[in-house]
Design a protein around this motif. Structure first.
Motif, PDB file in Angstrom:
ATOM      1  N   PHE A   6       1.139  -1.324   0.260  1.00 56.29           N
ATOM      2  CA  PHE A   6      -0.231   0.402  -0.441  1.00 56.29           C
ATOM      3  C   PHE A   6       0.719   1.400  -0.090  1.00 56.29           C
ATOM      4  N   VAL A   7       1.920   0.871   0.808  1.00 58.98           N
ATOM      5  CA  VAL A   7       2.878   2.130   1.619  1.00 58.98           C
ATOM      6  C   VAL A   7       3.533   2.826  -0.297  1.00 58.98           C
ATOM      7  N   ARG A   8       4.051   1.138  -0.837  1.00 54.09           N
ATOM      8  CA  ARG A   8       4.704   1.531  -2.488  1.00 54.09           C
ATOM      9  C   ARG A   8       3.637   1.942  -3.250  1.00 54.09           C
ATOM     10  N   GLY A   9       2.588   1.934  -3.101  1.00 51.86           N
ATOM     11  CA  GLY A   9       1.843   2.665  -4.537  1.00 51.86           C
ATOM     12  C   GLY A   9       1.360   3.939  -3.970  1.00 51.86           C
ATOM     13  N   LEU A  10       1.283   4.306  -3.105  1.00 57.81           N
ATOM     14  CA  LEU A  10       1.389   6.028  -2.453  1.00 57.81           C
ATOM     15  C   LEU A  10       2.379   6.350  -3.360  1.00 57.81           C
TER      16      LEU A  10
ATOM     17  N   PHE B  22      13.599   1.593  13.219  1.00 64.14           N
ATOM     18  CA  PHE B  22      12.097   1.383  12.919  1.00 64.14           C
ATOM     19  C   PHE B  22      11.271   2.300  12.999  1.00 64.14           C
ATOM     20  N   LEU B  23      11.857   3.779  14.246  1.00 68.92           N
ATOM     21  CA  LEU B  23      10.910   4.874  14.169  1.00 68.92           C
ATOM     22  C   LEU B  23      11.376   5.396  12.981  1.00 68.92           C
TER      23      LEU B  23
ATOM     24  N   GLU C  40       8.663   6.309   9.715  1.00 73.85           N
ATOM     25  CA  GLU C  40       8.392   7.865  10.144  1.00 73.85           C
ATOM     26  C   GLU C  40       8.374   7.877   8.062  1.00 73.85           C
ATOM     27  N   ALA C  41       9.785   7.577   7.743  1.00 76.65           N
ATOM     28  CA  ALA C  41       9.471   7.730   6.040  1.00 76.65           C
ATOM     29  C   ALA C  41       8.865   6.702   5.151  1.00 76.65           C
ATOM     30  N   ALA C  42       7.498   5.706   5.702  1.00 69.29           N
ATOM     31  CA  ALA C  42       6.500   5.703   5.165  1.00 69.29           C
ATOM     32  C   ALA C  42       5.527   6.235   5.714  1.00 69.29           C
TER      33      ALA C  42
END
Ligand code: ADE
Ligand code: ZN
Length: 326
Positions: free
Chosen positions: A19-23, A49-50, A54-56
């Motif tokens: 989903f994030v890659r799609g956005l 991880f944090l 935040e990048a995602a």
């Protein structure tokens, strides 16, 4: 499949990587560095991880993005048997702590939740959550967003982020404002901080639930106090194992905490980051501690009673659980 109740889920942290890659593709953003070769989120430790989180999250830029995210997340939760869920929402990410913008994000999230309720039979409520490492000043603005939208859907206030930064009492103003607005309170503690961090959150913020709280096990007097006061722990075993806090489910203190009388609930935290689902949490716990269906039914009922939703909603969820177990 047993019906389940989840109390500790970060909405952005539940975003499926695809989903994030799609956005990112739609927005021509290059975030390929946060994924491994199989397409999963990649991070070295909690602090990394944090950053990845935040990048995602940077790909989520509009209320419409959050509407789609909410729908995708609830589809996954419902597939795991979750019938009621509470999710952490941060006005920091949803509109930059501007109350008007935050209302628009919230409207989109609620509409998606209502659609999921009609289609998948899963009920969602929101807990507004400042990010600890963004600091107490930003948390105040977040608390104002929370107070302005407190009601039948925004039902709680919490604190997530880097537990190593600052003290719970730095956030007392925000928690007081949230309490005065009628919100119920929880705080991440006893994950990266030790027992003193849990003690501080209970004493200085007067929370009724603790996110994680598992490191209370290092101080049995505190464990007994938590049990006696009925403070509820939102335990996320798979998250703790994935982030290296404990080497395995068998080494996780959730069983000991429960045996000593603590009210424990089970959640996923940020499921795709930790390769987990509510189904997997239940299966791993059953394997590690020989917990049978009766234990899990008890945990689901306990979780429903500890939900921050209004009494009518809690009652409805409890009835659904009772009917499924009958
Ligand atoms: N935000 C998302 N997941 C978190 C966790 N496990 N601890 C603190 N903050 C978080
Ligand atoms: Zn969390």
């Amino acid at each position: 499949m047993l019906p389940k109740v989840e109390l500790h889920l970060h909405l952005e942290g539940a975003a499926p990587p695809a989903f994030v890659r799609g956005l990112a593709a739609e927005k021509k953003m290059d975030i390929s560095g946060i994924f491994d070769e199989r397409g999963y989120y990649k991070y070295k430790d909690f602090w990394d991880f944090l950053k990845v989180y935040e990048a995602a999250t940077a790909t989520l830029q509009t209320p419409e993005d959050y509407r789609r995210l909410t729908r995708a997340v609830l589809e996954e939760s419902a597939a795991s048997g979750v019938i009621y869920s509470e999710t952490f929402l941060s006005p920091d990410f949803c509109g930059g702590r501007d109350v008007g913008a935050w209302r628009e994000y919230l409207h989109a999230i609620r509409e998606a939740a209502e659609e999921a309720e009609r289609q998948d039979g899963i009920t969602l409520r929101g807990i507004v959550t400042p990010i600890r490492h963004f600091g107490p000043e930003k948390a105040r603005e977040t608390a104002i967003c929370a107070a302005e939208t407190a009601g039948d859907w925004i039902v709680g206030f919490g604190l997530a982020g880097d537990e190593k930064i600052g003290k719970p009492k730095d956030f007392a103003w925000s928690f007081d404002a949230a309490r005065e607005a009628g919100l119920r309170l929880t705080c991440h503690a006893g994950e990266w901080g030790g027992p003193e961090s849990v003690r501080d959150a209970i004493r200085d913020l007067e929370v009724e639930r603790i996110g994680h709280g598992v490191r209370a096990i290092e101080d049995l007097a505190l464990v007994d106090e938590i049990a006696e006061r009925g403070v509820v722990l939102e335990v996320c075993p798979g998250s703790n194992v994935a982030l290296g806090l404990y080497p395995s489910f068998r080494a996780h203190p959730v069983h000991k905490l429960r045996e000593r009388g603590v009210t424990v609930t089970v959640s996923t935290d940020d499921p795709p980051f930790f390769h987990t689902t509510m189904e997997r949490e239940y299966a791993e716990l059953a394997g590690a501690f020989d917990w049978d269906d009766g234990v899990f039914q008890g945990i689901a009922m306990t979780s429903a009673r500890a939900a921050f939703a209004d009494a009518g909603t809690r009652e409805k969820i409890l009835k659904r659980l009772e009917k499924a177990y009958a």
